[in-house]
Design a protein around this motif. Sequence first.
Motif, short mmCIF file in Angstrom:
data_model
loop_
_atom_site.label_atom_id
_atom_site.label_comp_id
_atom_site.label_asym_id
_atom_site.label_seq_id
_atom_site.Cartn_x
_atom_site.Cartn_y
_atom_site.Cartn_z
N VAL A 8 -5.11 6.75 8.10
CA VAL A 8 -5.44 5.54 7.21
C VAL A 8 -5.20 4.50 7.97
CG1 VAL A 8 -4.60 4.51 4.83
CG2 VAL A 8 -4.60 7.12 5.16
N GLY A 9 -6.19 3.48 7.69
CA GLY A 9 -6.05 2.11 8.48
C GLY A 9 -7.19 1.07 8.05
N GLU A 10 -7.21 -0.02 8.59
CA GLU A 10 -8.25 -0.98 8.04
C GLU A 10 -9.38 -0.63 8.93
OE1 GLU A 10 -9.31 -5.73 7.92
OE2 GLU A 10 -7.04 -5.11 8.66
N LEU A 11 -10.60 -0.61 8.25
CA LEU A 11 -11.69 -0.59 8.89
C LEU A 11 -12.28 -1.80 9.66
CD1 LEU A 11 -14.43 1.29 9.56
CD2 LEU A 11 -15.38 0.31 7.20
N VAL A 32 -9.19 2.21 4.73
CA VAL A 32 -9.97 3.54 4.52
C VAL A 32 -9.11 4.79 5.09
CG1 VAL A 32 -12.25 2.50 4.73
CG2 VAL A 32 -11.00 3.24 6.94
N ARG A 33 -9.65 5.84 4.53
CA ARG A 33 -8.79 7.29 5.01
C ARG A 33 -10.21 8.22 5.57
NH1 ARG A 33 -6.77 9.01 0.43
NH2 ARG A 33 -8.80 9.98 -0.11
N GLY A 52 -8.88 1.22 -0.90
CA GLY A 52 -8.33 0.04 -1.20
C GLY A 52 -8.58 -1.39 -0.48
N ARG A 53 -8.02 -2.26 -0.63
CA ARG A 53 -8.41 -3.66 -0.02
C ARG A 53 -7.27 -4.12 0.62
NH1 ARG A 53 -12.72 -5.74 1.94
NH2 ARG A 53 -11.97 -7.87 1.54
N ARG A 54 -7.27 -4.86 1.75
CA ARG A 54 -5.97 -5.25 2.31
C ARG A 54 -5.74 -6.43 1.40
NH1 ARG A 54 -7.19 -8.15 7.87
NH2 ARG A 54 -8.52 -9.23 6.41
N ASP A 55 -6.69 -7.30 1.01
CA ASP A 55 -6.29 -8.52 0.40
C ASP A 55 -5.49 -8.16 -1.08
OD1 ASP A 55 -8.59 -7.81 -0.56
OD2 ASP A 55 -9.44 -9.46 -0.41
N ASP A 56 -5.72 -6.91 -1.60
CA ASP A 56 -5.14 -6.56 -2.59
C ASP A 56 -3.59 -6.17 -2.45
OD1 ASP A 56 -6.98 -6.96 -4.36
OD2 ASP A 56 -7.73 -4.77 -4.26
N MET A 57 -3.09 -5.78 -1.05
CA MET A 57 -1.71 -5.51 -0.62
C MET A 57 -0.76 -6.53 -0.96
SD MET A 57 -0.38 -4.86 2.88
CE MET A 57 0.16 -6.48 3.06
N PHE A 58 0.32 -6.13 -1.46
CA PHE A 58 1.35 -7.00 -1.57
C PHE A 58 2.76 -6.44 -0.84
CE2 PHE A 58 0.99 -4.80 -5.39
CZ PHE A 58 2.19 -4.70 -5.98
#
Length: 175
Positions: A8-11, A32-33, A52-58
């Motif tokens: 799992v990581g950022e594309l 992405v996975r 998911g989206r990185r910008d949704d992360m908190f």
Amino acid sequence: MEIEAGAVGELIYTSLTREAMPVVRFLSGDIVRIEGTSCSCERTTFRMRCIGRRDDMFIVRGVNVYPTAILSVVGEFRPRVTGRARVVRQGNDVSVTPPVPIEVEVPTGHNSDGKLAAEIAEAIHTKLVFRSQVTLVPEAEFGESGYKTKLTVSRPGLPTSGEVARSAGGEVEPS
């Protein structure tokens, strides 16, 4: 990170194979996975699923939290809930102080089930290791669903975590 099934990581898009071209990296913001390489169409590249989206992360007490993880916990309570939920934030700060306010959509007529809200909050605490304040919201009031439903909403004017603690009679440590 090694690219293998389950990673799992950022594309990130890059053009490493192009000759006489500067290395340009584009951060997509998509988390992405890797699903694997075997496909009935005989394609040999990795298949990816956007989770998911990185910008949704908190961040809650140093732990990265994605709203999709909250959705997976809430989804375990179907059919008592619809499976939709959203995190309510007081601004654009990435760091959130517990309890994290979460609204969970329930079928009409189940919004006064305090036991269900407590069960969901406990499941979130057990699986995601942070405290939450779960509010049950009827389907009619939750809003329309869609492909790009917002998983976090900002509501200015919400009390800060310190103000909540003060109003509840709790002690607040100075920041």
